[in-house]
Write an enzyme that holds these catalytic residues in place. Sequence first.
Site, PDB file in Angstrom:
ATOM      1  N   SER A  17      18.430   7.129  -9.982  1.00  0.00           N
ATOM      2  CA  SER A  17      19.217   6.123  -9.341  1.00  0.00           C
ATOM      3  C   SER A  17      20.454   5.982 -10.430  1.00  0.00           C
ATOM      4  CB  SER A  17      18.279   4.582  -9.532  1.00  0.00           C
ATOM      5  OG  SER A  17      18.052   4.571 -10.917  1.00  0.00           O
ATOM      6  N   GLY A  18      20.896   6.907 -11.011  1.00  0.00           N
ATOM      7  CA  GLY A  18      22.530   6.624 -11.730  1.00  0.00           C
ATOM      8  C   GLY A  18      23.475   6.660 -10.617  1.00  0.00           C
ATOM      9  N   ALA A  19      24.728   6.991 -11.137  1.00  0.00           N
ATOM     10  CA  ALA A  19      25.964   6.891 -10.266  1.00  0.00           C
ATOM     11  C   ALA A  19      25.527   7.939  -9.227  1.00  0.00           C
ATOM     12  CB  ALA A  19      26.945   7.316 -11.317  1.00  0.00           C
ATOM     13  N   TRP A  49      25.474   3.747 -19.728  1.00  0.00           N
ATOM     14  CA  TRP A  49      25.929   3.943 -20.913  1.00  0.00           C
ATOM     15  C   TRP A  49      27.484   4.606 -21.090  1.00  0.00           C
ATOM     16  CZ3 TRP A  49      21.635   5.526 -25.181  1.00  0.00           C
ATOM     17  CH2 TRP A  49      20.445   4.858 -24.955  1.00  0.00           C
ATOM     18  N   ALA A  50      27.739   4.834 -20.188  1.00  0.00           N
ATOM     19  CA  ALA A  50      29.096   5.348 -19.939  1.00  0.00           C
ATOM     20  C   ALA A  50      30.114   4.508 -20.602  1.00  0.00           C
ATOM     21  CB  ALA A  50      29.605   6.058 -18.656  1.00  0.00           C
ATOM     22  N   GLY A  53      35.342   6.010 -19.316  1.00  0.00           N
ATOM     23  CA  GLY A  53      35.712   5.806 -17.886  1.00  0.00           C
ATOM     24  C   GLY A  53      35.742   6.953 -16.799  1.00  0.00           C
ATOM     25  N   GLU A 117      41.937  10.175 -23.258  1.00  0.00           N
ATOM     26  CA  GLU A 117      40.794  10.977 -23.979  1.00  0.00           C
ATOM     27  C   GLU A 117      41.213  12.339 -24.418  1.00  0.00           C
ATOM     28  OE1 GLU A 117      36.521   9.537 -22.992  1.00  0.00           O
ATOM     29  OE2 GLU A 117      37.570   9.165 -21.139  1.00  0.00           O
ATOM     30  N   HIS A 241      28.998  15.483 -28.380  1.00  0.00           N
ATOM     31  CA  HIS A 241      30.255  14.562 -28.491  1.00  0.00           C
ATOM     32  C   HIS A 241      30.431  14.421 -29.997  1.00  0.00           C
ATOM     33  CE1 HIS A 241      32.695  10.912 -28.452  1.00  0.00           C
ATOM     34  NE2 HIS A 241      32.678  10.877 -26.849  1.00  0.00           N
ATOM     35  N   ARG A 287      36.658  18.399 -26.744  1.00  0.00           N
ATOM     36  CA  ARG A 287      35.650  17.914 -27.411  1.00  0.00           C
ATOM     37  C   ARG A 287      34.964  18.882 -28.155  1.00  0.00           C
ATOM     38  NH1 ARG A 287      32.222  14.057 -23.557  1.00  0.00           N
ATOM     39  NH2 ARG A 287      34.176  12.651 -24.020  1.00  0.00           N
ATOM     40  N   HIS A 348      25.199  15.608 -26.075  1.00  0.00           N
ATOM     41  CA  HIS A 348      25.660  14.567 -24.948  1.00  0.00           C
ATOM     42  C   HIS A 348      25.760  14.871 -23.419  1.00  0.00           C
ATOM     43  CE1 HIS A 348      28.391  11.147 -24.079  1.00  0.00           C
ATOM     44  NE2 HIS A 348      29.393  12.218 -23.754  1.00  0.00           N
ATOM     45  N   ARG A 383      33.177  20.418 -20.553  1.00  0.00           N
ATOM     46  CA  ARG A 383      33.530  19.276 -19.574  1.00  0.00           C
ATOM     47  C   ARG A 383      34.605  18.495 -20.357  1.00  0.00           C
ATOM     48  NH1 ARG A 383      31.958  13.472 -19.060  1.00  0.00           N
ATOM     49  NH2 ARG A 383      31.002  13.947 -20.806  1.00  0.00           N
ATOM     50  N   SER A 388      33.067  13.403 -15.411  1.00  0.00           N
ATOM     51  CA  SER A 388      31.329  13.498 -15.050  1.00  0.00           C
ATOM     52  C   SER A 388      31.092  12.360 -14.215  1.00  0.00           C
ATOM     53  CB  SER A 388      30.418  13.311 -16.261  1.00  0.00           C
ATOM     54  OG  SER A 388      29.200  13.068 -15.760  1.00  0.00           O
TER      55      SER A 388
HETATM   56  P1  FAD Z   1      21.950   9.558 -14.790  1.00  0.00           P
HETATM   57  O1  FAD Z   1      23.005   8.398 -14.607  1.00  0.00           O
HETATM   58  O2  FAD Z   1      21.364   9.911 -16.011  1.00  0.00           O
HETATM   59  O3  FAD Z   1      20.354   8.704 -13.804  1.00  0.00           O
HETATM   60  C1  FAD Z   1      19.603   9.559 -13.684  1.00  0.00           C
HETATM   61  C2  FAD Z   1      18.400   8.812 -12.961  1.00  0.00           C
HETATM   62  O4  FAD Z   1      17.313   9.832 -12.808  1.00  0.00           O
HETATM   63  C3  FAD Z   1      17.843   7.572 -13.607  1.00  0.00           C
HETATM   64  O5  FAD Z   1      17.526   6.650 -12.702  1.00  0.00           O
HETATM   65  C4  FAD Z   1      16.576   8.312 -14.046  1.00  0.00           C
HETATM   66  O6  FAD Z   1      15.426   7.199 -14.143  1.00  0.00           O
HETATM   67  C5  FAD Z   1      16.170   9.139 -13.004  1.00  0.00           C
HETATM   68  N1  FAD Z   1      15.089  10.233 -13.294  1.00  0.00           N
HETATM   69  C6  FAD Z   1      15.289  11.175 -14.130  1.00  0.00           C
HETATM   70  N2  FAD Z   1      14.181  11.804 -13.812  1.00  0.00           N
HETATM   71  C7  FAD Z   1      13.297  11.427 -13.137  1.00  0.00           C
HETATM   72  C8  FAD Z   1      12.035  11.913 -12.432  1.00  0.00           C
HETATM   73  N3  FAD Z   1      11.379  12.904 -12.739  1.00  0.00           N
HETATM   74  N4  FAD Z   1      11.632  11.017 -11.325  1.00  0.00           N
HETATM   75  C9  FAD Z   1      12.168   9.955 -10.765  1.00  0.00           C
HETATM   76  N5  FAD Z   1      13.580   9.484 -11.499  1.00  0.00           N
HETATM   77  C10 FAD Z   1      13.979  10.445 -12.614  1.00  0.00           C
HETATM   78  N6  FAD Z   1      30.760  10.351 -18.217  1.00  0.00           N
HETATM   79  C11 FAD Z   1      32.126  10.043 -17.672  1.00  0.00           C
HETATM   80  O7  FAD Z   1      32.753  10.569 -16.726  1.00  0.00           O
HETATM   81  N7  FAD Z   1      32.709   9.147 -18.625  1.00  0.00           N
HETATM   82  C12 FAD Z   1      32.411   8.288 -19.484  1.00  0.00           C
HETATM   83  O8  FAD Z   1      32.987   7.590 -20.146  1.00  0.00           O
HETATM   84  C13 FAD Z   1      31.132   8.733 -20.118  1.00  0.00           C
HETATM   85  N8  FAD Z   1      30.515   8.179 -21.263  1.00  0.00           N
HETATM   86  C14 FAD Z   1      29.150   8.589 -21.738  1.00  0.00           C
HETATM   87  C15 FAD Z   1      28.709   7.768 -22.735  1.00  0.00           C
HETATM   88  C16 FAD Z   1      27.256   8.113 -22.884  1.00  0.00           C
HETATM   89  C17 FAD Z   1      26.648   7.313 -24.402  1.00  0.00           C
HETATM   90  C18 FAD Z   1      26.591   8.888 -22.082  1.00  0.00           C
HETATM   91  C19 FAD Z   1      25.286   9.151 -22.886  1.00  0.00           C
HETATM   92  C20 FAD Z   1      27.246   9.720 -21.058  1.00  0.00           C
HETATM   93  C21 FAD Z   1      28.380   9.260 -20.759  1.00  0.00           C
HETATM   94  N9  FAD Z   1      29.065  10.186 -19.682  1.00  0.00           N
HETATM   95  C22 FAD Z   1      30.317   9.696 -19.313  1.00  0.00           C
HETATM   96  C23 FAD Z   1      28.234  11.002 -18.987  1.00  0.00           C
HETATM   97  C24 FAD Z   1      27.710  10.296 -17.835  1.00  0.00           C
HETATM   98  O9  FAD Z   1      27.625   9.128 -17.933  1.00  0.00           O
HETATM   99  C25 FAD Z   1      26.736  11.059 -17.184  1.00  0.00           C
HETATM  100  O10 FAD Z   1      26.877  12.441 -16.886  1.00  0.00           O
HETATM  101  C26 FAD Z   1      26.334  10.361 -15.571  1.00  0.00           C
HETATM  102  O11 FAD Z   1      26.225   9.104 -15.564  1.00  0.00           O
HETATM  103  C27 FAD Z   1      25.242  11.143 -15.097  1.00  0.00           C
HETATM  104  O12 FAD Z   1      24.936  10.557 -13.871  1.00  0.00           O
HETATM  105  P2  FAD Z   1      23.764  10.738 -13.014  1.00  0.00           P
HETATM  106  O13 FAD Z   1      23.632   9.751 -11.816  1.00  0.00           O
HETATM  107  O14 FAD Z   1      23.874  12.251 -12.890  1.00  0.00           O
HETATM  108  O15 FAD Z   1      22.255  10.744 -13.793  1.00  0.00           O
HETATM  109  C1  SIN Z   2      33.362   8.583 -24.189  1.00  0.00           C
HETATM  110  O1  SIN Z   2      33.629   7.572 -23.975  1.00  0.00           O
HETATM  111  O2  SIN Z   2      33.734   9.222 -25.119  1.00  0.00           O
HETATM  112  C2  SIN Z   2      32.596   9.501 -23.348  1.00  0.00           C
HETATM  113  C3  SIN Z   2      33.141   9.950 -22.246  1.00  0.00           C
HETATM  114  C4  SIN Z   2      32.453  10.849 -21.353  1.00  0.00           C
HETATM  115  O3  SIN Z   2      31.535  11.476 -21.986  1.00  0.00           O
HETATM  116  O4  SIN Z   2      33.204  11.522 -20.439  1.00  0.00           O
END
Ligand code: FAD
Ligand code: SIN
Length: 569
Positions: A17-19, A49-50, A53, A117, A241, A287, A348, A383, A388
């Site tokens: 349930s992420g983005a 946590w992102a 942007g 960035e 990171h 990076r 990261h 990346r 992302s």
């Molecule tokens: P996630 O958002 O990680 O969601 C994963 C989901 O899957 C969660 O709901 C979790 O509960 C669920 N899940 C996992 N395993 C299971 C399972 N077995 N069964 C059921 N549910 C499960 N990227 C950018 O582009 N810009 C940024 O500014 C940026 N800043 C960041 C800062 C931080 C601190 C971090 C950690 C990352 C950042 N990133 C950034 C990277 C970016 O946030 C992630 O790559 C992106 O949010 C991933 O989204 P997602 O939907 O793939 O997974």
């Molecule tokens: C950050 O804000 O430095 C993270 C950005 C990213 O991972 O894309």
Amino acid sequence: MSVTDSSCAVDVLIIGSGAAGLAAALRLPQDLRICILSKATLSAGSTPWAQGGIAAALGGFEDIEQHIEDTCRAGGDLPDPAVVRRVVEAGAEQIEWLLALGMPFSNESDHLHLTREGGHGTRRVAHAADHTGKSLMDTLLAAVQSRPNIHYRERHLAVNLITTHSLGRIDEANRCLGAYVLDLDHDTVRTFQADHIILATGGAAKAYLYTTNPDGSTGDGIAMGWRAGCRVANMEFMQFHPTCLFEPRAKSFLISEAVRGEGGLLRLPDGSRFMPRYHPDAELAPRDVVARAIDAEMKRLGIDCVYLDITHKGAAFIEQHFPMIHARCLEYGYDMTRDPLPVVPAAHYTCGGLIVNEAGRTDLLGLYAIGETSHTGLHGANRLASNSLLECLVYAQAAAEDITRHPLPPHPAVLPDWDESLVTDPDEAVVVTHNWDELRRTMWDYVGIVRTTKRLERAAHRIELLKREIQEYYAHFRISNNLIELRNLVEVADLIVRAALARQESRGLHFTRDYPELDRAHPPRNTVCDRTVAGSGALGNPPTGSAAPFMCRMLPPAETIRQDESAAR
Ligand code: FAD
Ligand code: SIN
């Protein structure tokens, strides 16, 4: 659909349930029954946590071309150019879509404020101050919760995918039919059946001792897809990171790259800068370059951290641009308006993942992978910052459109219940906690920013032993959250190490002292792990025999997605 049923059937099951997962649910037609699973709360995962942007070329043709160039350069010339163009060209539309949903991007007079960035040649990152991910989640969740066709289940941990082949129907094309899911509140494994399954479970940075990621980044989707027969690419490219707050109480709190984008400078303990010695773009180099430079300086001087200094921009600027980071640092006694922040690199982002085509389809009929779980070809060897979230949104839309255009009919198979008849309650939980620690330390010490073949072989050997022990535990005892995550993590660690051994060059995030240069004898190639190809002598196999030998091949991006795949579907 009732949570107390032992099983349930829907049109589309979205695991995560992420983005990526939420955007896919919103992009699907409203007459489909959709179920979203999260192993924690809905707002868990990396997305909230992102900070920095969402990269999007909003400045027309020239900006698009430069974004493409920046992505390919940062990615060590390995990104697939067709994929990069498609994703970058979709950037403006994704930002429009989010604005229509009510996303509160930061503005400057009558237009979006764009930050910068590392690796970006210009200001190109749309953001909501320094809490873009939290605002994005709030926006997507509000929209999802207003849709009656979208159901969700929190604290439901997907354990294994169910496929026609796992049911013994090996004469059919292997199709994904659903998943076994551990309901953590009722301690029961339920069977979820669906015509289409989307893996959106995020990355695997938790394989390392120090990470910027939340605890749930255990590579579950990558491991589940891999076990079910999907190919996996480029797992050696784990992004570190450069700037994580060096403060044990903060548990790896990220200091956004946007701090450097807005003028922050990296300094040694004596106050001198070092990045100009490493790259013409200094603090705004890609990076991988910055993380390696910090690592080298820390080792050279025997210091615990370096310092990130933005004090020269003044308190008002810092409080306006970085309110969340400033407040969090104050909690730990650091005032970034007055003092440089102590920082270190940490794991990261997982650039590799399950291989998908332009629609997010994996090798398995009915199974899609989107977001950090997938390997689309966008990131290559490293990346580019903020690409992302853009990729999550673009592939969520692509997968949803593909499901809408090519719906699969329900499969007639009746899925069996989870079988617990041969297992008992765990006897020694310490085996699980010990192996968690050992695995993550092994990865940090031997498979980190700077690698050697000898260290990778050591890691491969230990991982092989851990894998056997964890598999034995899994075969004999009732499952738990910790055990399932550890089982996935060891699988992913194995893939990382094998891929790293297979890549006999240094490119992007993979730097090895034994092959410190680019392999110029070949065009840039992906590392493709495939367990359906026999090849026990293949590159990247561990020194000891594996129960399920597989091949790690180096393939050019164009050959990574097989031409016959779409035709076969
Ligand atoms: P996630 O958002 O990680 O969601 C994963 C989901 O899957 C969660 O709901 C979790 O509960 C669920 N899940 C996992 N395993 C299971 C399972 N077995 N069964 C059921 N549910 C499960 N990227 C950018 O582009 N810009 C940024 O500014 C940026 N800043 C960041 C800062 C931080 C601190 C971090 C950690 C990352 C950042 N990133 C950034 C990277 C970016 O946030 C992630 O790559 C992106 O949010 C991933 O989204 P997602 O939907 O793939 O997974
Ligand atoms: C950050 O804000 O430095 C993270 C950005 C990213 O991972 O894309």
